[in-house]
Scaffold this active site. Structure first.
Site, PDB file in Angstrom:
ATOM      1  N   HIS A 163      -4.320  -5.772 -49.405  1.00 47.31           N
ATOM      2  CA  HIS A 163      -5.278  -4.698 -49.713  1.00 47.31           C
ATOM      3  C   HIS A 163      -4.604  -3.350 -49.416  1.00 47.31           C
ATOM      4  CE1 HIS A 163      -8.882  -2.653 -50.531  1.00 47.31           C
ATOM      5  NE2 HIS A 163      -9.635  -3.007 -49.504  1.00 47.31           N
ATOM      6  N   GLN A 217      -6.462   0.178 -48.939  1.00 50.36           N
ATOM      7  CA  GLN A 217      -7.151   0.372 -47.670  1.00 50.36           C
ATOM      8  C   GLN A 217      -6.175   0.875 -46.605  1.00 50.36           C
ATOM      9  OE1 GLN A 217     -10.614  -0.171 -46.982  1.00 50.36           O
ATOM     10  NE2 GLN A 217      -9.977   1.047 -45.208  1.00 50.36           N
ATOM     11  N   ARG A 228      -9.195  -5.664 -58.870  1.00 45.95           N
ATOM     12  CA  ARG A 228      -9.574  -6.412 -57.658  1.00 45.95           C
ATOM     13  C   ARG A 228      -9.797  -7.853 -58.087  1.00 45.95           C
ATOM     14  NH1 ARG A 228     -13.811  -5.019 -52.857  1.00 45.95           N
ATOM     15  NH2 ARG A 228     -11.989  -3.794 -52.284  1.00 45.95           N
ATOM     16  N   ASP A 231     -11.520  -7.157 -38.898  1.00 44.56           N
ATOM     17  CA  ASP A 231     -12.099  -7.315 -40.230  1.00 44.56           C
ATOM     18  C   ASP A 231     -13.013  -8.540 -40.179  1.00 44.56           C
ATOM     19  OD1 ASP A 231     -12.588  -7.124 -42.981  1.00 44.56           O
ATOM     20  OD2 ASP A 231     -10.634  -7.910 -43.588  1.00 44.56           O
ATOM     21  N   ARG A 269     -10.535   6.725 -48.213  1.00 46.22           N
ATOM     22  CA  ARG A 269     -10.213   5.953 -49.419  1.00 46.22           C
ATOM     23  C   ARG A 269     -10.154   6.907 -50.618  1.00 46.22           C
ATOM     24  NH1 ARG A 269     -11.243   0.517 -49.679  1.00 46.22           N
ATOM     25  NH2 ARG A 269     -10.105   0.712 -51.636  1.00 46.22           N
ATOM     26  N   CYS A 328     -12.177  -1.939 -42.057  1.00 46.60           N
ATOM     27  CA  CYS A 328     -12.196  -1.484 -43.457  1.00 46.60           C
ATOM     28  C   CYS A 328     -13.602  -1.472 -44.061  1.00 46.60           C
ATOM     29  CB  CYS A 328     -11.255  -2.343 -44.293  1.00 46.60           C
ATOM     30  SG  CYS A 328     -11.747  -4.069 -44.421  1.00 46.60           S
TER      31      CYS A 328
HETATM   32  N1  NVA Z   1     -10.822  -9.162 -45.923  1.00 46.62           N
HETATM   33  C1  NVA Z   1     -11.951  -8.651 -46.648  1.00 46.62           C
HETATM   34  C2  NVA Z   1     -11.779  -7.192 -46.970  1.00 46.62           C
HETATM   35  C3  NVA Z   1     -12.934  -6.569 -47.686  1.00 46.62           C
HETATM   36  C4  NVA Z   1     -12.712  -5.139 -48.041  1.00 46.62           C
HETATM   37  C5  NVA Z   1     -12.144  -9.450 -47.931  1.00 46.62           C
HETATM   38  O1  NVA Z   1     -11.162  -9.761 -48.591  1.00 46.62           O
HETATM   39  O2  NVA Z   1     -13.292  -9.778 -48.246  1.00 46.62           O
HETATM   40  N1   CP Z   2     -13.038  -1.695 -47.689  1.00 36.48           N
HETATM   41  C1   CP Z   2     -13.295  -2.007 -48.976  1.00 36.48           C
HETATM   42  O1   CP Z   2     -12.404  -2.287 -49.780  1.00 36.48           O
HETATM   43  O2   CP Z   2     -14.618  -1.937 -49.300  1.00 36.48           O
HETATM   44  P1   CP Z   2     -15.304  -2.427 -50.644  1.00 36.48           P
HETATM   45  O3   CP Z   2     -15.216  -3.943 -50.667  1.00 36.48           O
HETATM   46  O4   CP Z   2     -16.708  -1.939 -50.538  1.00 36.48           O
HETATM   47  O5   CP Z   2     -14.583  -1.840 -51.816  1.00 36.48           O
END
Ligand code: NVA
Ligand code: CP
Length: 302
Positions: free
Chosen positions: A131, A134, A104, A219, A287, A259
């Protein structure tokens, strides 16, 4: 055989993707039935997190344990990556010791560089661009609640972010329509949009996007790394909240997904996310099952 990575939904072909979603459902049923299934005994997953996470970390770690393997949490704070060791060197070293790597991070380019120097599969656990993990869970959830999504309509309300880009890929791969309502200046990736053809369209008005939709998704307005833009984004997205009045324009049996983590009162009202059309808890749980199917696919080439 060339090593398979999962950096984007486009790394699987549509048949493989459908098969994986089916397998996710089977693994979920097996877990519920208490059936032990350990095809990844002695396999190790390294998880490299440069951003926070609850669901991604826990689902991968629990998933590896359930499949008989082991998962290891790594962060730049306590690895040499944080002290400037090149990503290429990190990739070579990690992939000589573990069987699969999940990352990540911020720039998508970083994960492609890591993957190109890795001897083992690399999984995208979220970048600024995509992502895909997800989306596996979202598509599993849609499928289990409403059957095949082919020809159906999803409405994306809010930021054209990593999740929105991934929905564009999903629409392409699984053949559903996607209406995107985002304010000007917050559009998703134009190149991905072009590739998706007329299945995906941008409409500015959330009400137009939601009309007759089978699925409504939103989101956060400020993603990880955009904390400083929070104030200006709150203004830009003020008319983009998914609430009861917006949901009433979608089909009667429309589902709501997010998500998570969510901000009630911002991108979604509490009555929607905690209401009867919301499937966010199934979505979060999936997930686990979807990524177990992915790990099994990448490591055993089922
Ligand atoms: N769009 C959000 C998704 C988090 C799971 C982010 O990138 O923070
Ligand atoms: N939806 C998601 O990826 O959650 P986290 O940021 O908690 O991993």
């Amino acid at each position: 055989m060339a090593v398979r990575h999962f950096l984007s939904l486009m790394d699987l072909n549509p048949d493989e993707l459908r098969q994986l979603l089916k397998r996710a459902g089977e693994l979920k049923a097996m877990l519920r039935a208490g059936q032990i299934h350990e095809p990844l005994k002695n396999k190790v997953l390294a998880m490299l997190f440069e951003k926070s996470s609850t669901r991604t970390r826990v689902s991968f770690e629990a998933g590896m344990a359930q499949l008989g393997g082991h998962a290891m949490f790594l962060s730049p704070r306590d690895t040499q990556l944080g002290r400037g060791e090149p990503i290429e060197d990190t990739a070579r070293v990690l992939s000589s010791m573990v069987d699969v790597i999940m990352v990540r991070t911020f720039e998508h380019e970083k994960i492609t560089r890591l993957a190109s120097h890795s001897r083992v599969p690399v999984i995208n656990g979220l970048t600024d661009w995509l992502h895909p993990c997800q989306l596996l869970a979202d598509m599993q959830t849609w499928l289990e609640h409403r059957g095949d999504m082919r020809g159906k309509t999803a409405a994306w309300i809010g930021d054209g972010n990593n999740m929105c880009n991934s929905y564009i890929n999903a629409a392409r791969q699984l053949d559903f329509k996607l209406n995107i309502a985002c304010p000007e200046g917050y559009d998703p990736d134009i190149e991905l949009l072009k590739l998706a053809g007329d299945r995906v369209r941008i409409v500015r008005d959330p009400r137009v996007a939601c009309r007759d939709a089978d699925l409504v998704i939103t989101d956060v307005w400020a993603s990880m790394g955009q904390e400083e833009e929070q104030k200006i984004r709150m203004q830009a997205f003020a008319n983009y909240q998914v609430n009861e009045s917006l949901m009433s324009l979608a089909k009667k049996n429309a589902l709501f997904m997010h998500c998570l983590p969510a901000h009630r009162g911002e991108e979604v009202s509490a009555d929607v996310i905690d209401g009867p059309q919301s499937v966010v808890w199934d979505e979060a749980e999936n997930r686990l099952h979807a990524q177990k199917a992915l790990l099994e696919f990448l490591l055993t080439q089922r």
